[in-house]
Scaffold this motif. Structure first.
Motif, mmCIF file in Angstrom:
data_model
loop_
_atom_site.group_PDB
_atom_site.id
_atom_site.type_symbol
_atom_site.label_atom_id
_atom_site.label_comp_id
_atom_site.label_asym_id
_atom_site.label_seq_id
_atom_site.Cartn_x
_atom_site.Cartn_y
_atom_site.Cartn_z
ATOM 1 N N TYR A 180 0.981 -1.206 0.031
ATOM 2 C CA TYR A 180 -0.154 -0.122 -0.188
ATOM 3 C C TYR A 180 1.066 1.254 -0.119
ATOM 4 O O TYR A 180 0.728 1.914 -0.483
ATOM 5 N N GLU A 181 1.929 1.101 0.618
ATOM 6 C CA GLU A 181 2.706 2.445 1.069
ATOM 7 C C GLU A 181 3.535 2.815 -0.647
ATOM 8 O O GLU A 181 4.164 3.818 -0.681
ATOM 9 N N ASP A 182 4.491 1.199 -0.520
ATOM 10 C CA ASP A 182 5.049 1.424 -1.965
ATOM 11 C C ASP A 182 4.014 0.209 -3.093
ATOM 12 O O ASP A 182 5.495 -0.396 -3.110
ATOM 13 N N PRO A 183 3.447 0.803 -3.161
ATOM 14 C CA PRO A 183 3.106 -0.081 -4.811
ATOM 15 C C PRO A 183 3.991 -0.488 -5.675
ATOM 16 O O PRO A 183 4.445 0.746 -6.182
ATOM 17 N N TYR A 184 3.915 -2.015 -6.724
ATOM 18 C CA TYR A 184 4.754 -2.216 -7.290
ATOM 19 C C TYR A 184 3.439 -1.400 -8.623
ATOM 20 O O TYR A 184 2.596 -2.377 -8.982
ATOM 21 N N HIS A 185 4.385 -0.911 -9.758
ATOM 22 C CA HIS A 185 3.896 -0.313 -10.568
ATOM 23 C C HIS A 185 2.763 0.305 -11.210
ATOM 24 O O HIS A 185 1.658 -0.354 -11.573
ATOM 25 N N HIS A 186 2.905 1.111 -9.358
ATOM 26 C CA HIS A 186 1.825 2.557 -9.730
ATOM 27 C C HIS A 186 1.974 3.302 -10.437
ATOM 28 O O HIS A 186 2.992 4.229 -10.432
ATOM 29 N N MET A 214 -6.456 -2.123 -21.586
ATOM 30 C CA MET A 214 -6.656 -1.658 -20.769
ATOM 31 C C MET A 214 -7.834 -1.826 -20.327
ATOM 32 O O MET A 214 -9.183 -2.440 -20.974
ATOM 33 N N HIS A 215 -8.541 -1.455 -18.667
ATOM 34 C CA HIS A 215 -9.907 -1.725 -18.030
ATOM 35 C C HIS A 215 -10.057 -0.815 -16.781
ATOM 36 O O HIS A 215 -8.853 -0.350 -16.361
ATOM 37 N N GLU A 216 -11.035 -0.560 -16.860
ATOM 38 C CA GLU A 216 -10.725 0.155 -15.451
ATOM 39 C C GLU A 216 -12.335 -0.677 -15.098
ATOM 40 O O GLU A 216 -13.092 -0.627 -15.909
ATOM 41 N N ASP A 217 -12.710 -0.368 -13.257
ATOM 42 C CA ASP A 217 -13.859 -0.503 -12.893
ATOM 43 C C ASP A 217 -13.539 -0.438 -11.579
ATOM 44 O O ASP A 217 -13.160 -0.231 -11.342
ATOM 45 N N ASP A 218 -15.785 0.109 -11.339
ATOM 46 C CA ASP A 218 -14.962 0.710 -9.727
ATOM 47 C C ASP A 218 -16.083 -0.827 -8.699
ATOM 48 O O ASP A 218 -16.853 -1.419 -9.521
ATOM 49 N N ASN A 219 -15.810 -0.027 -7.417
ATOM 50 C CA ASN A 219 -16.667 -1.383 -6.537
ATOM 51 C C ASN A 219 -17.885 -0.202 -6.097
ATOM 52 O O ASN A 219 -17.258 0.515 -5.047
ATOM 53 N N PRO A 220 -18.731 -0.368 -6.152
ATOM 54 C CA PRO A 220 -20.352 0.946 -6.032
ATOM 55 C C PRO A 220 -20.430 0.877 -4.852
ATOM 56 O O PRO A 220 -21.116 1.593 -4.263
ATOM 57 N N LEU A 221 -20.227 -0.135 -4.135
ATOM 58 C CA LEU A 221 -20.797 -0.502 -2.486
ATOM 59 C C LEU A 221 -19.310 0.763 -2.102
ATOM 60 O O LEU A 221 -20.067 1.165 -1.237
ATOM 61 N N GLY A 259 -17.068 2.577 -3.526
ATOM 62 C CA GLY A 259 -16.599 3.946 -4.399
ATOM 63 C C GLY A 259 -14.753 3.489 -4.986
ATOM 64 O O GLY A 259 -13.898 3.984 -5.560
ATOM 65 N N ASP A 260 -14.205 2.139 -4.473
ATOM 66 C CA ASP A 260 -12.920 1.829 -5.345
ATOM 67 C C ASP A 260 -13.246 2.181 -6.557
ATOM 68 O O ASP A 260 -13.563 1.430 -7.261
ATOM 69 N N VAL A 261 -11.552 1.961 -6.653
ATOM 70 C CA VAL A 261 -11.888 2.094 -8.125
ATOM 71 C C VAL A 261 -10.123 2.156 -8.335
ATOM 72 O O VAL A 261 -9.442 2.419 -8.362
ATOM 73 N N ILE A 262 -10.156 1.055 -9.449
ATOM 74 C CA ILE A 262 -8.985 0.140 -9.743
ATOM 75 C C ILE A 262 -8.598 0.657 -11.766
ATOM 76 O O ILE A 262 -10.166 0.192 -12.653
ATOM 77 N N HIS A 263 -7.844 1.126 -12.424
ATOM 78 C CA HIS A 263 -7.255 0.880 -14.508
ATOM 79 C C HIS A 263 -5.999 0.045 -14.357
ATOM 80 O O HIS A 263 -4.803 0.355 -12.931
ATOM 81 N N SER A 273 -3.577 2.609 -11.258
ATOM 82 C CA SER A 273 -3.882 3.195 -10.831
ATOM 83 C C SER A 273 -5.049 3.443 -10.235
ATOM 84 O O SER A 273 -5.855 2.304 -10.632
ATOM 85 N N GLY A 274 -5.651 3.952 -9.014
ATOM 86 C CA GLY A 274 -7.079 3.879 -8.494
ATOM 87 C C GLY A 274 -7.066 4.281 -7.397
ATOM 88 O O GLY A 274 -5.968 5.008 -6.748
#
Length: 129
Positions: free
Chosen positions: A18-24, A33-40, A42-46, A63-64
């Motif tokens: 979390y503090e030093d992420p790999y390939h952020h 490429m793809h992006e989605d979220d967790n609507p419950l 609000g987390d988003v990951i691209h 990223s996210g």
């Protein structure tokens, strides 16, 4: 039951990612490429992948925004899938993703952990060209 000392190691591992992420960030010359979220929550990951002509994941970036679990699990997954074939990535199960994460999670928190796995599963089917 997990030994409390082992649980602490898992938690330290999560915080390291979390503090030093790999390939952020972003992948130069991404092919998928793809992006989605967790609507419950609000987390988003691209996710951006560079897949070569041999169908191997050469680079995996994310990223996210979101909780520690969603961001750390994305970092762990990017590190894990680099060098794998697309078929190996597709074959990765939700249970394998939870095992990769390591720490015990409630069902609601499992959704945070599995977000990046879901996005990667879609990204391998989402070429940019």
């Amino acid at each position: 039951m997990i030994d409390p000392r082992e649980e602490e190691i898992y938690q330290d591992h999560v915080m390291d990612h979390y503090e030093d992420p790999y390939h952020h960030g972003h992948c130069i010359d991404a092919t998928h490429m793809h992006e989605d979220d967790n609507p419950l929550c609000g987390d988003v990951i691209h996710v951006e992948l560079k897949i070569d002509e041999n169908q191997k994941v050469k680079e995996a970036w994310f990223s996210g925004d979101g909780c520690c679990i969603s961001q750390a699990s994305a970092s762990m997954l990017m590190e894990k899938i680099e060098g794998l074939s697309v078929d190996e990535v597709k074959a990765m199960s939700a249970n394998q993703m939870l095992e990769l994460f390591g720490a015990r999670l409630t069902p609601n928190r499992q959704k945070c952990c599995l977000l990046s796995w879901r996005v990667v599963q879609q990204a391998v089917h989402s070429p940019l060209k």
